[in-house]
Design an enzyme around this catalytic site. Structure first.
Site, PDB file in Angstrom:
ATOM      1  N   TYR A  80       4.647  18.390  11.524  1.00  0.00           N
ATOM      2  CA  TYR A  80       5.697  17.600  11.907  1.00  0.00           C
ATOM      3  C   TYR A  80       7.060  18.021  12.054  1.00  0.00           C
ATOM      4  CZ  TYR A  80       2.359  14.562   9.820  1.00  0.00           C
ATOM      5  OH  TYR A  80       1.119  14.018   9.131  1.00  0.00           O
ATOM      6  N   CYS A 125      -2.093  33.342  10.375  1.00  0.00           N
ATOM      7  CA  CYS A 125      -1.787  34.009  11.760  1.00  0.00           C
ATOM      8  C   CYS A 125      -1.302  33.134  12.817  1.00  0.00           C
ATOM      9  CB  CYS A 125      -3.028  34.880  11.888  1.00  0.00           C
ATOM     10  SG  CYS A 125      -3.750  36.201  11.010  1.00  0.00           S
ATOM     11  N   GLU A 126      -0.181  32.409  12.491  1.00  0.00           N
ATOM     12  CA  GLU A 126       0.304  31.292  13.316  1.00  0.00           C
ATOM     13  C   GLU A 126       1.744  31.432  13.437  1.00  0.00           C
ATOM     14  OE1 GLU A 126      -1.311  28.472  14.933  1.00  0.00           O
ATOM     15  OE2 GLU A 126      -3.386  28.763  13.965  1.00  0.00           O
ATOM     16  N   GLU A 182       0.824  -1.280   0.079  1.00  0.00           N
ATOM     17  CA  GLU A 182      -0.067  -0.010  -0.002  1.00  0.00           C
ATOM     18  C   GLU A 182       1.008   1.339   0.007  1.00  0.00           C
ATOM     19  OE1 GLU A 182      -2.161  -0.360   3.573  1.00  0.00           O
ATOM     20  OE2 GLU A 182      -3.479  -2.119   2.881  1.00  0.00           O
ATOM     21  N   PRO A 183       1.628   1.619  -1.123  1.00  0.00           N
ATOM     22  CA  PRO A 183       2.693   2.642  -0.877  1.00  0.00           C
ATOM     23  C   PRO A 183       1.702   3.886  -1.237  1.00  0.00           C
ATOM     24  CG  PRO A 183       2.802   1.490  -2.948  1.00  0.00           C
ATOM     25  CD  PRO A 183       1.749   0.766  -2.230  1.00  0.00           C
ATOM     26  N   GLY A 184       1.920   5.072  -0.594  1.00  0.00           N
ATOM     27  CA  GLY A 184       1.690   6.241  -0.946  1.00  0.00           C
ATOM     28  C   GLY A 184       2.659   7.224  -1.337  1.00  0.00           C
ATOM     29  N   ARG A 185       3.339   7.675  -0.200  1.00  0.00           N
ATOM     30  CA  ARG A 185       4.507   8.557  -0.441  1.00  0.00           C
ATOM     31  C   ARG A 185       5.311   8.411  -1.668  1.00  0.00           C
ATOM     32  NH1 ARG A 185       5.971  11.832   4.005  1.00  0.00           N
ATOM     33  NH2 ARG A 185       4.991   9.974   5.420  1.00  0.00           N
ATOM     34  N   ARG A 215       2.760  20.205   6.340  1.00  0.00           N
ATOM     35  CA  ARG A 215       3.727  19.195   6.992  1.00  0.00           C
ATOM     36  C   ARG A 215       5.064  19.935   7.753  1.00  0.00           C
ATOM     37  NH1 ARG A 215       6.837  16.035   4.502  1.00  0.00           N
ATOM     38  NH2 ARG A 215       6.352  14.066   6.023  1.00  0.00           N
ATOM     39  N   TYR A 266       0.871  14.069   0.690  1.00  0.00           N
ATOM     40  CA  TYR A 266       0.385  14.673   1.829  1.00  0.00           C
ATOM     41  C   TYR A 266       0.690  16.265   1.931  1.00  0.00           C
ATOM     42  CZ  TYR A 266       0.949   9.874   3.189  1.00  0.00           C
ATOM     43  OH  TYR A 266       0.592   8.386   3.219  1.00  0.00           O
TER      44      TYR A 266
HETATM   45  N1  LLP Z   1      -1.560   2.069   4.483  1.00  0.00           N
HETATM   46  C1  LLP Z   1      -1.820   2.553   5.446  1.00  0.00           C
HETATM   47  C2  LLP Z   1      -2.964   1.498   6.615  1.00  0.00           C
HETATM   48  C3  LLP Z   1      -1.626   3.681   5.981  1.00  0.00           C
HETATM   49  O1  LLP Z   1      -2.038   4.315   7.127  1.00  0.00           O
HETATM   50  C4  LLP Z   1      -0.495   4.540   5.143  1.00  0.00           C
HETATM   51  C5  LLP Z   1      -0.356   5.976   5.730  1.00  0.00           C
HETATM   52  C6  LLP Z   1      -0.351   4.055   4.064  1.00  0.00           C
HETATM   53  C7  LLP Z   1      -0.679   2.721   3.708  1.00  0.00           C
HETATM   54  C8  LLP Z   1       0.717   4.811   3.135  1.00  0.00           C
HETATM   55  O2  LLP Z   1       2.076   5.099   3.728  1.00  0.00           O
HETATM   56  P1  LLP Z   1       3.113   5.620   2.810  1.00  0.00           P
HETATM   57  O3  LLP Z   1       3.509   4.787   1.815  1.00  0.00           O
HETATM   58  O4  LLP Z   1       2.492   6.979   2.276  1.00  0.00           O
HETATM   59  O5  LLP Z   1       4.197   6.114   3.951  1.00  0.00           O
HETATM   60  N2  LLP Z   1       0.592  12.911   6.769  1.00  0.00           N
HETATM   61  C9  LLP Z   1       1.975  12.172   7.190  1.00  0.00           C
HETATM   62  C10 LLP Z   1       1.788  10.571   6.755  1.00  0.00           C
HETATM   63  C11 LLP Z   1       0.792   9.847   7.326  1.00  0.00           C
HETATM   64  C12 LLP Z   1       0.479   8.502   6.718  1.00  0.00           C
HETATM   65  C13 LLP Z   1      -0.687   7.601   7.235  1.00  0.00           C
HETATM   66  N3  LLP Z   1      -0.691   6.363   6.845  1.00  0.00           N
HETATM   67  C14 LLP Z   1       2.979  12.808   6.426  1.00  0.00           C
HETATM   68  O6  LLP Z   1       2.991  13.844   5.774  1.00  0.00           O
HETATM   69  O7  LLP Z   1       4.304  12.556   6.682  1.00  0.00           O
END
Ligand code: LLP
Length: 417
Positions: free
Chosen positions: A317, A344-345, A274-277, A313, A372
């Site tokens: 973070y 305003c922060e 499940e890659p996102g980033r 971000r 993100y």
């Molecule tokens: N699967 C699940 C169940 C997740 O909770 C997440 C991310 C992913 C896959 C995807 O993860 P990735 O490959 O993108 O690392 N907003 C934060 C990141 C929060 C990630 C939440 N879950 C940021 O900007 O760094």
């Protein structure tokens, strides 16, 4: 992934187009994504995992623009969704519901019903409470729900505490020690069909050891389940692969895949990731313009037209994003600037103490904003969210119009009378 953002003749480009040209057409602030970079990241991972049956389920939360989802669907991607809204987006973009895994720690009854009605491939269950609710809903609909149980392997992913998810103290999944009992309950239910198992330990992982550790624990559990007569088709190892923001050295797709393939060697279950980033993070930038300069005794502030509401971000973070001038033509002397927005922060900064040569009106590119970025944007301070643009070679298209202020109060009703 080869970078889509390169400097040619002093001008930062996205693929073949200069970001200055894009900003002139669409205005600022504006997210710019490279279609080529997204495609090449997905293809690289898919190829690296090719020796074993697998499915990439792109984590929609990273960047859920319909055009991005469309691109993923065209490549044959599956999707990881965490809300009814994300599921609806995937379907609107032409994604195949059978390749969707529905994760999420607090799915509502309505979302579970939606998932079953459209026929998602798998519902990743995260609590015993959810099991009871899903059984009832599946029974009302007269269907069998395909499920996996998200287990919490209790490993420390060594990332930012806000984005680590696989520790005992985190709200996600169920304690791995209780999983065999819960699977027995699932297997005995006529409404549920156990298809797989799921874990996700955290995000922006730059070290594979915790992931290997987590997968090993999950595989041992899968073997135990098989001995108990419960056979699973797939093992979903979540997302989490990190990217380079500053000086991190995240594993390549090949290194990541090699570790996984070694663990899965000789196994028959399919790998789900499940890659996102890692799919979109370095495929996008946020282009912003310097409104004014405010040099001071303690600090020099560059006031820009993007803010924490556009890119959260850094404020949330303390995350680092490289900030580069779009044009490096005849720069004046360099000094250290805090790049701050109009919100305003005090936490409203995109970067601090950056050595840059700046003049009013300059364009800056905030790098690594494809993941993100827009998805975490808000309307704080009644600021319309930025436009989003996709670049492909020498072509560019608007994939989300800039919001208007009128749209911000469109849903508000005012007082009666
Ligand atoms: N699967 C699940 C169940 C997740 O909770 C997440 C991310 C992913 C896959 C995807 O993860 P990735 O490959 O993108 O690392 N907003 C934060 C990141 C929060 C990630 C939440 N879950 C940021 O900007 O760094």
């Amino acid at each position: 992934m080869t970078s889509a953002f390169v400097r040619r003749g002093g001008q930062l480009h996205a693929d073949q187009l200069s970001l200055a040209e894009i900003a002139a057409v669409y205005g600022t602030p504006c997210y710019v994504y490279s279609r080529t970079a997204i495609e090449s990241a997905w293809q690289e991972l898919d190829t690296a995992l090719a020796p074993h049956p697998h499915q990439i389920c792109y984590a929609v939360k990273a960047n859920s623009n319909l055009a991005v989802l469309d691109l993923m669907a065209r490549m044959g991607s599956g999707f990881d969704v965490v809300s009814g809204g994300e599921l609806a987006r995937v379907i609107a973009a032409g994604g195949d519901p059978a390749r969707v895994v529905f994760s999420g720690v607090a799915k509502t009854d309505k979302e579970l019903e939606q998932a079953l009605t459209v026929g998602v491939g798998c519902i990743n269950l995260e609590s015993v409470s959810e099991i009871g609710r899903l059984e009832r809903i599946a029974s009302d609909l007269g269907v069998t729900a395909p499920v996996a149980l998200r287990v919490n392997p209790d490993v420390d992913p060594r990332t930012h505490p806000y984005i680590s998810t696989g520790l005992k103290e985190n709200k996600f999944g169920v304690d791995i020690a209780t999983a065999t009992e819960i699977y027995a309950r699932i297997a005995s239910s006529p409404q549920l069909s156990p298809k797989g198992i799921d874990c996700h330990i955290g995000s922006q992982l730059t070290d594979l050891e915790p992931l290997v550790d987590a997968i090993s624990r999950v595989l041992a559990l899968v073997d135990q389940l098989r001995a108990d007569g419960i056979d699973l088709d797939h093992i979903d190892i979540g997302g989490g692969l990190g990217i380079r923001y500053q000086d991190e050295q995240p594993p390549s797709f090949d290194e990541y895949a090699q570790q996984i393939l070694t663990l899965f060697n000789g196994r028959k279950e399919a790998i789900v990731v499940e890659p996102g980033r890692s799919m979109v993070g370095n495929a996008g930038v946020l282009v912003t313009q310097v409104i004014g300069l405010k040099p001071g005794v303690e600090k020099n502030f560059a006031l820009v037209d993007a803010a924490m509401n556009d890119l959260l971000r850094p404020a949330l973070y303390n995350a680092w994003h490289d900030i580069e001038p779009v044009s490096t033509d005849s720069p004046p002397a360099t000094m250290a600037w805090d790049i701050v927005g109009p919100v305003c922060e005090t936490g409203d900064f995109l970067g601090q103490e950056r050595q840059l040569a700046l003049q009013e009106g300059d364009l800056l590119a905030v790098m690594s904003c494809g993941a993100y970025g827009f998805t975490m944007a808000s309307n704080y301070n009644s600021r319309p969210r930025p436009a989003e643009v996709m670049v492909a070679g020498d072509a560019h298209y608007l994939i989300r119009k800039r919001e208007t202020v009128e749209q911000l109060f469109e849903l508000e009703c005012g007082l009666p009378g």
